[in-house]
Design an enzyme around this catalytic site. Structure first.
Site, PDB file in Angstrom:
ATOM      1  CB  CYS A   1      56.499 -32.401 -34.650  1.00  0.00           C
ATOM      2  SG  CYS A   1      54.840 -31.766 -34.754  1.00  0.00           S
TER       3      CYS A   1
ATOM      4  NE  ARG B   1      61.487 -32.091 -31.500  1.00  0.00           N
ATOM      5  CZ  ARG B   1      62.249 -31.011 -31.456  1.00  0.00           C
ATOM      6  NH1 ARG B   1      63.242 -30.936 -30.596  1.00  0.00           N
ATOM      7  NH2 ARG B   1      62.041 -30.012 -32.265  1.00  0.00           N
TER       8      ARG B   1
ATOM      9  CD1 TRP C   1      52.255 -30.511 -28.388  1.00  0.00           C
ATOM     10  CD2 TRP C   1      52.118 -28.857 -29.887  1.00  0.00           C
ATOM     11  NE1 TRP C   1      51.685 -29.426 -27.771  1.00  0.00           N
ATOM     12  CE2 TRP C   1      51.588 -28.401 -28.662  1.00  0.00           C
ATOM     13  CE3 TRP C   1      52.130 -27.990 -30.967  1.00  0.00           C
ATOM     14  CZ2 TRP C   1      51.099 -27.112 -28.493  1.00  0.00           C
ATOM     15  CZ3 TRP C   1      51.628 -26.707 -30.808  1.00  0.00           C
ATOM     16  CH2 TRP C   1      51.126 -26.270 -29.576  1.00  0.00           C
TER      17      TRP C   1
ATOM     18  CG  ASN D   1      59.178 -29.814 -35.903  1.00  0.00           C
ATOM     19  OD1 ASN D   1      58.229 -29.223 -35.423  1.00  0.00           O
ATOM     20  ND2 ASN D   1      60.398 -29.750 -35.394  1.00  0.00           N
ATOM     21  N   GLY D   2      56.769 -28.063 -37.883  1.00  0.00           N
ATOM     22  CA  GLY D   2      56.716 -26.630 -38.190  1.00  0.00           C
ATOM     23  C   GLY D   2      55.332 -26.244 -38.673  1.00  0.00           C
TER      24      GLY D   2
ATOM     25  CD  GLU E   1      60.198 -22.391 -13.162  1.00  0.00           C
ATOM     26  OE1 GLU E   1      59.660 -21.623 -13.963  1.00  0.00           O
ATOM     27  OE2 GLU E   1      60.535 -23.543 -13.464  1.00  0.00           O
TER      28      GLU E   1
ATOM     29  CE  LYS F   1      58.437 -26.327 -14.281  1.00  0.00           C
ATOM     30  NZ  LYS F   1      59.557 -25.527 -14.745  1.00  0.00           N
TER      31      LYS F   1
ATOM     32  CD  GLU G   1      55.432 -26.827 -16.872  1.00  0.00           C
ATOM     33  OE1 GLU G   1      55.374 -26.900 -18.094  1.00  0.00           O
ATOM     34  OE2 GLU G   1      56.426 -26.386 -16.262  1.00  0.00           O
TER      35      GLU G   1
ATOM     36  CG  HIS H   1      47.826  -3.748  -4.802  1.00  0.00           C
ATOM     37  ND1 HIS H   1      47.409  -2.512  -4.394  1.00  0.00           N
ATOM     38  CD2 HIS H   1      49.086  -3.907  -4.326  1.00  0.00           C
ATOM     39  CE1 HIS H   1      48.390  -1.927  -3.716  1.00  0.00           C
ATOM     40  NE2 HIS H   1      49.414  -2.765  -3.658  1.00  0.00           N
TER      41      HIS H   1
ATOM     42  CE  LYS I   1      62.763 -30.064 -21.860  1.00  0.00           C
ATOM     43  NZ  LYS I   1      62.299 -29.377 -20.671  1.00  0.00           N
TER      44      LYS I   1
HETATM   45  C1  F6R Z   1      58.184 -24.937 -18.367  1.00  0.00           C
HETATM   46  C2  F6R Z   1      58.871 -25.040 -19.622  1.00  0.00           C
HETATM   47  C3  F6R Z   1      58.633 -23.993 -20.660  1.00  0.00           C
HETATM   48  C4  F6R Z   1      59.961 -23.580 -21.298  1.00  0.00           C
HETATM   49  C5  F6R Z   1      59.721 -22.613 -22.458  1.00  0.00           C
HETATM   50  C6  F6R Z   1      61.013 -22.115 -23.059  1.00  0.00           C
HETATM   51  O1  F6R Z   1      58.512 -25.981 -17.518  1.00  0.00           O
HETATM   52  O2  F6R Z   1      59.606 -25.956 -19.849  1.00  0.00           O
HETATM   53  O3  F6R Z   1      57.973 -22.902 -20.130  1.00  0.00           O
HETATM   54  O4  F6R Z   1      60.770 -23.010 -20.325  1.00  0.00           O
HETATM   55  O5  F6R Z   1      58.965 -23.252 -23.451  1.00  0.00           O
HETATM   56  O6  F6R Z   1      61.767 -23.144 -23.579  1.00  0.00           O
HETATM   57  P1  F6R Z   1      63.312 -22.994 -23.869  1.00  0.00           P
HETATM   58  O7  F6R Z   1      63.993 -22.722 -22.595  1.00  0.00           O
HETATM   59  O8  F6R Z   1      63.704 -24.294 -24.481  1.00  0.00           O
HETATM   60  O9  F6R Z   1      63.456 -21.840 -24.835  1.00  0.00           O
END
Ligand code: F6R
Length: 611
Positions: A2, A27, A73, A99-100, A484, A488, A491, A507, A606
């Site tokens: 949010c 956000r 969100w 937000n929260g 990773e 990527k 998502e 396995h 994010k």
């Molecule tokens: C993936 C992504 C998330 C963040 C995770 C941690 O692309 O962006 O998996 O890496 O939410 O976020 P931070 O690094 O802000 O604590």
């Protein structure tokens, strides 16, 4: 999660808020709304993106010099117009954004229902708002006082902004666990979840701390604690420019941020790495060198991509410094009963510096006496401030929801930390130390070379974009890179993807291999390479489609691969900073080829400020 924006001053509030919400849309983006206070209190809200709200307000009266806005969100209640913020109190006097999560909202709601309150939404926010409203009506007190009383009963996390129809100049704000920045202009104030909506108006900001309440008027900012004592606001100068938060000609923030990496990695190394003199300067590390080098154990806590950076660091620190390392999901660490021994050092990694799970895990480790070292991107963020020491990644604002440049920044910082400790501990030879310093310095140039070949990755992405699943395999330093790459891809392109240690595949996951399954090998030249080639053979023998990320000069892997992408040679410690780049591009191009909004993928946000 949010985004919240507020404005009070001589300008038209709506355009300031709207622009701010667009900047904060990373956000959360399932609904948006604004409350504007002019001769009356007007609340407009809409399911969908900020642009949908904007469109719905064409021709409406949005004139006001004070207002609050929100991009959501969803946590409580599905994304729809009704649950969108701002909410209006039952008396019609107050409007609030939040937000929260209010954890004890059900209990408070029950009390309010028994007092005759009715609710229009399914949100915890409306409950808190009506709770404040009830306290204000019942005690005939100021809004500030009512907020203070209410927050003393609230369990959970919040950043709230409120406006009161009876007070057309004041925004009341408070935070606990969710971020709030206040920009100080000339006769005006800006409030937001981060500094990006503020930067074009002023560089002077105050980061509000937990349990603080702000009374914000055009020419006045009063900060208080919940005990009604005044606190002197600590003004910080923002070190960020507008260009850093705009797309700068790129179609998406994600692509811009991928392509920024030569510069962001350079910025991270600049002023720290001195290859000629064989030194790394990092004040945070130097101040805590005794604790770091003597640590019986290092525990890394993080989430998502940052957790993957932590996994790479586990290999690097154990290899170079001979210190045992454990890497924990912050969300698990915070709720189990972890053993933190005297002298253990916690490294907390976070791009946003606001991830709720990481923040709480830090507090938990602190209670047990651990030293917290933060590796954070967002300057002045909660995790940066909660750490005893730390090092910023200096990657600049990361706006695309998928983390890209922050990951390589984290690896650069973690490598430097490991090298510094290893040098002081004497666990690295001089030759290796100097070689690795030079290798680090060469990374920006090598990343540049990889990016020049982005079209080759695009072609691969287009070929496999309609796959329903994918496997990502790697060994050693490249195992976290495989994780990773899978994260990527899922998502951004919604292709189901799994990352595995290449050897572990037999396995179980090998059962998935068919003629149509793309299997991405992160197979750069390192001490595991021959083993990885054997794993490639195992996939090829089962007719899987092999896509491999390989090092220049590798003649064997191409014979086993359907598609290859070549990266420049590098020491295995450094290689993840290179091998991850084509995987970032792969997900970007697969997502865009499928027509998805890669900057705002489905269901994501994010900054994950809820647990
Ligand atoms: C993936 C992504 C998330 C963040 C995770 C941690 O692309 O962006 O998996 O890496 O939410 O976020 P931070 O690094 O802000 O604590």
């Amino acid at each position: 999660m949010c985004g919240i924006v507020g404005y009070t001053g001589p300008r038209e509030a709506y355009p300031v808020i709207l622009k701010g919400l667009k900047r904060l849309e990373y956000r959360g983006y399932d609904s948006a709304g604004v409350a504007l206070l002019n001769s009356g209190l007007k609340v407009y809200k809409k399911k969908g993106k900020v642009a949908d709200l904007e469109e719905s307000l064409i021709g409406k009266d949005v004139h006001a010099n004070i207002g609050i806005g929100h991009t959501r969100w969803a946590t409580h209640g599905e994304p729809n117009d009704r649950n969108a913020h701002p909410h209006l109190s039952a008396s019609g006097r107050l409007s609030m954004i939040h937000n929260g999560i209010i954890e004890n909202y059900a209990l408070i709601k029950k009390e309010l229902l028994s007092k005759g309150y009715a609710f229009k939404s399914d949100t915890d926010t409306e409950v808190l708002l009506n709770f404040i409203d009830e306290i204000q009506q019942h005690n005939d007190c100021s809004l500030e006082e009512a907020v203070r009383v209410a927050l003393k009963r609230v369990v959970g996390a919040y950043c709230i902004l409120l406006i009161d129809k009876e007070d057309p100049h004041t925004i009341i704000a408070a935070r606990k666990g969710s971020p709030l920045v206040i920009g100080i202009g000339k006769g005006e104030h800006f409030l937001a979840s981060d500094a990006t909506p503020i930067i074009e108006y002023t560089k002077e900001v105050v980061y509000v701390n937990d349990y603080e309440l702000a009374i914000v008027r055009p020419d006045e900012l009063i900060l208080k604690n919940l005990g009604n004592e005044k606190i002197t606001p600590y003004i910080t100068k923002l070190d960020m420019d507008l260009a850093a938060i705009e797309k700068g000609g790129y179609e998406h923030f994600m692509l811009k941020e991928i392509f920024e990496q030569p510069k962001t990695i350079y910025d991270c190394l600049r002023g720290r790495l001195d290859v000629a003199n064989g030194t790394i300067t990092m004040a945070g590390v130097e101040n805590y060198m005794e604790q770091l080098k003597n640590a019986p154990r290092i525990i890394i806590i993080a989430c998502g991509t940052s957790w993957h950076a932590g996994l790479v660091a586990e290999y690097v620190i154990e290899d170079l410094c001979r210190i045992p390392v454990e890497v924990e999901y912050a969300s698990e660490f915070r709720y189990r009963n972890p053993v933190v021994n005297k002298g253990d050092v916690i490294i907390a990694i976070s791009q946003s510096g606001e991830t709720a799970d990481t923040l709480v895990a830090i507090e938990k480790a602190k209670e047990q006496g651990a030293i917290i070292f933060g590796v954070v991107n967002a300057v002045g963020s909660s995790i940066a401030r909660a750490s005893h020491a730390g090092a910023y990644t200096h990657s600049g604002p990361e706006i695309g929801v998928a983390s890209t440049k922050a990951f390589t920044g984290q690896l650069a910082v973690l490598n430097m930390i490991a090298l510094k400790i290893a040098k002081v501990k004497g666990t690295i030879s001089d030759e290796r130390y100097h070689n690795l310093l030079a290798e680090l310095e060469a990374v920006p140039e090598k990343v540049e070379a990889i990016l020049e070949n982005a079209d080759a990755v695009k072609a691969i992405a287009e070929k496999y974009k309609d796959s329903s699943d994918a496997l990502f395999l790697g060994r050693g330093y490249n195992f976290p890179v495989a994780l990773e790459g899978a994260l990527k891809l899922k998502e951004i392109s919604y292709i189901h993807a799994e990352g595995y240690p290449a050897a572990e595949m037999k396995h179980g996951p090998i059962a998935l291999v068919t003629e149509t399954l793309p299997v991405v090998f992160v197979a750069t030249k390192d001490s595991y390479h021959e083993k990885v080639v054997s794993n490639m053979q195992e996939i090829k023998a089962r007719r899987g489609k092999v896509i491999s990320i390989i090092t220049e000069g590798d003649n064997i892997s191409p014979t086993l691969s359907d598609d290859v992408f070549v990266v420049p040679p590098a020491d295995e410690v450094i290689a993840p900073m290179l091998s991850v780049i084509p995987l970032q591009l792969l997900s970007y191009y697969a997502g865009t080829a499928k027509g998805y909004n890669v900057d705002m993928p489905r269901n994501l946000a994010k900054s994950v400020t809820v647990e």
